[in-house]
Design a protein around this motif. Structure first.
Motif, PDB file in Angstrom:
ATOM      1  N   SER A   1    -107.511 -12.265 -69.240  1.00  0.00           N
ATOM      2  CA  SER A   1    -108.976 -12.217 -69.321  1.00  0.00           C
ATOM      3  C   SER A   1    -109.614 -13.227 -68.369  1.00  0.00           C
ATOM      4  O   SER A   1    -110.655 -12.954 -67.763  1.00  0.00           O
TER       5      SER A   1
ATOM      6  N   VAL B   1    -109.338 -11.768 -64.852  1.00  0.00           N
ATOM      7  CA  VAL B   1    -110.315 -10.681 -64.691  1.00  0.00           C
ATOM      8  C   VAL B   1    -111.692 -11.250 -64.376  1.00  0.00           C
ATOM      9  O   VAL B   1    -112.371 -10.818 -63.437  1.00  0.00           O
ATOM     10  N   LYS B   2    -112.090 -12.244 -65.159  1.00  0.00           N
ATOM     11  CA  LYS B   2    -113.416 -12.839 -64.987  1.00  0.00           C
ATOM     12  C   LYS B   2    -113.506 -13.647 -63.698  1.00  0.00           C
ATOM     13  O   LYS B   2    -114.481 -13.535 -62.945  1.00  0.00           O
ATOM     14  N   PHE B   3    -112.479 -14.442 -63.425  1.00  0.00           N
ATOM     15  CA  PHE B   3    -112.510 -15.337 -62.261  1.00  0.00           C
ATOM     16  C   PHE B   3    -112.445 -14.561 -60.946  1.00  0.00           C
ATOM     17  O   PHE B   3    -113.132 -14.902 -59.978  1.00  0.00           O
ATOM     18  N   LEU B   4    -111.615 -13.514 -60.913  1.00  0.00           N
ATOM     19  CA  LEU B   4    -111.428 -12.754 -59.673  1.00  0.00           C
ATOM     20  C   LEU B   4    -112.370 -11.560 -59.559  1.00  0.00           C
ATOM     21  O   LEU B   4    -112.458 -10.939 -58.497  1.00  0.00           O
ATOM     22  N   GLY B   5    -113.049 -11.229 -60.657  1.00  0.00           N
ATOM     23  CA  GLY B   5    -114.020 -10.144 -60.613  1.00  0.00           C
ATOM     24  C   GLY B   5    -113.407  -8.774 -60.394  1.00  0.00           C
ATOM     25  O   GLY B   5    -113.967  -7.948 -59.663  1.00  0.00           O
ATOM     26  N   VAL B   6    -112.245  -8.536 -61.018  1.00  0.00           N
ATOM     27  CA  VAL B   6    -111.577  -7.234 -60.894  1.00  0.00           C
ATOM     28  C   VAL B   6    -111.274  -6.685 -62.285  1.00  0.00           C
ATOM     29  O   VAL B   6    -111.447  -7.379 -63.287  1.00  0.00           O
ATOM     30  N   LYS B   7    -110.797  -5.441 -62.331  1.00  0.00           N
ATOM     31  CA  LYS B   7    -110.496  -4.808 -63.611  1.00  0.00           C
ATOM     32  C   LYS B   7    -109.155  -5.297 -64.162  1.00  0.00           C
ATOM     33  O   LYS B   7    -108.276  -5.720 -63.411  1.00  0.00           O
ATOM     34  N   LYS B   8    -109.020  -5.198 -65.480  1.00  0.00           N
ATOM     35  CA  LYS B   8    -107.782  -5.618 -66.142  1.00  0.00           C
ATOM     36  C   LYS B   8    -106.590  -4.826 -65.611  1.00  0.00           C
ATOM     37  O   LYS B   8    -105.501  -5.382 -65.409  1.00  0.00           O
TER      38      LYS B   8
END
Length: 227
Positions: A46, A49-56
């Motif tokens: 998680s 996902v948030k840090f890199l701005g991509v989907k799980k």
């Protein structure tokens, strides 16, 4: 002829899209490896996902790709409970055990004493905060202090932090951190450094204040640490 060219163009476009996707996952896997290496601790999917701005789904594919890339490496990646961690593979466990023994028996370096002082006076504190104060990556030193049983790692407010161990407190002969030499003054200095640009800290008179205050606490405890 027209239909054939149209089909050929479509296949060509699909191949390009597929290559872009492959390149993206490869690049993402390298980025994740760099993050895990720097963090030197479990990192949640998680967070990535948030840090890199991509989907799980992209993160999971990238981790799979990283696992493949590391097959011939002494380093592996473990994914457990949606948390990823770089580890040394079990076939190298003997040499790592020997290394840990060396780390336990040797004297603490000045950098280790500096880091320990920061944990003592500022902890519980995260690795990123320690790095910010010191201006360098503290992964190796923190691991050394963990191996020696001088600091411990725990989760606080969903964040990994480092704090002193009970054994260290007992060894220093104190029951509370406020009993440490110049506790309030050193803590105040560390707070100022944390809120100052790193370049300003280590290139101006602020560095002298840091070295004087933290260095003073180190010298008063160094003999005990290195016995």
């Amino acid at each position: 002829m027209f239909n054939f060219n149209k089909k050929e163009k479509k296949e060509s476009q699909n191949n390009k899209d597929s290559q872009k996707s492959t390149d993206h996952i490869l690049s993402l896997s390298k980025t994740i490896e760099a993050i895990l290496f720097y963090k030197a601790e479990e990192v949640s999917v998680s967070f990535l996902v948030k840090f890199l701005g991509v989907k799980k789904e992209e993160i999971l594919k990238a981790i799979e790709r990283l696992q493949e890339n590391l097959k011939s490496s002494p380093i592996g990646i473990v994914l457990n409970n949606n948390k990823a961690l770089l580890v040394v593979k079990k076939e190298y466990s003997n040499i790592i055990s020997e290394l840990k023994g060396e780390e336990k028996s040797g004297e603490l370096s000045n950098s280790a004493l500096e880091t320990l002082a920061i944990v003592l006076y500022k902890g519980p504190i995260s690795k990123s905060e320690i790095d910010e104060i010191r201006g360098v990556n503290s992964s190796y030193i923190l691991r050394n202090l963990l191996v020696r049983g001088l600091v411990e790692r725990k989760i606080q407010n969903a964040k990994t932090v480092y704090t002193q161990t009970i054994d260290l407190m007992r060894f220093l002969g104190i029951q509370d951190k406020s009993e440490l030499p110049g506790f309030e003054k050193v803590k105040e200095t560390l707070n100022k450094i944390e809120n100052t640009d790193v370049n300003d800290v280590f290139n101006t008179n602020n560095s002298e204040t840091y070295e004087n205050e933290v260095g003073k606490s180190e010298s008063e405890s160094e003999e005990n640490f290195n016995k």
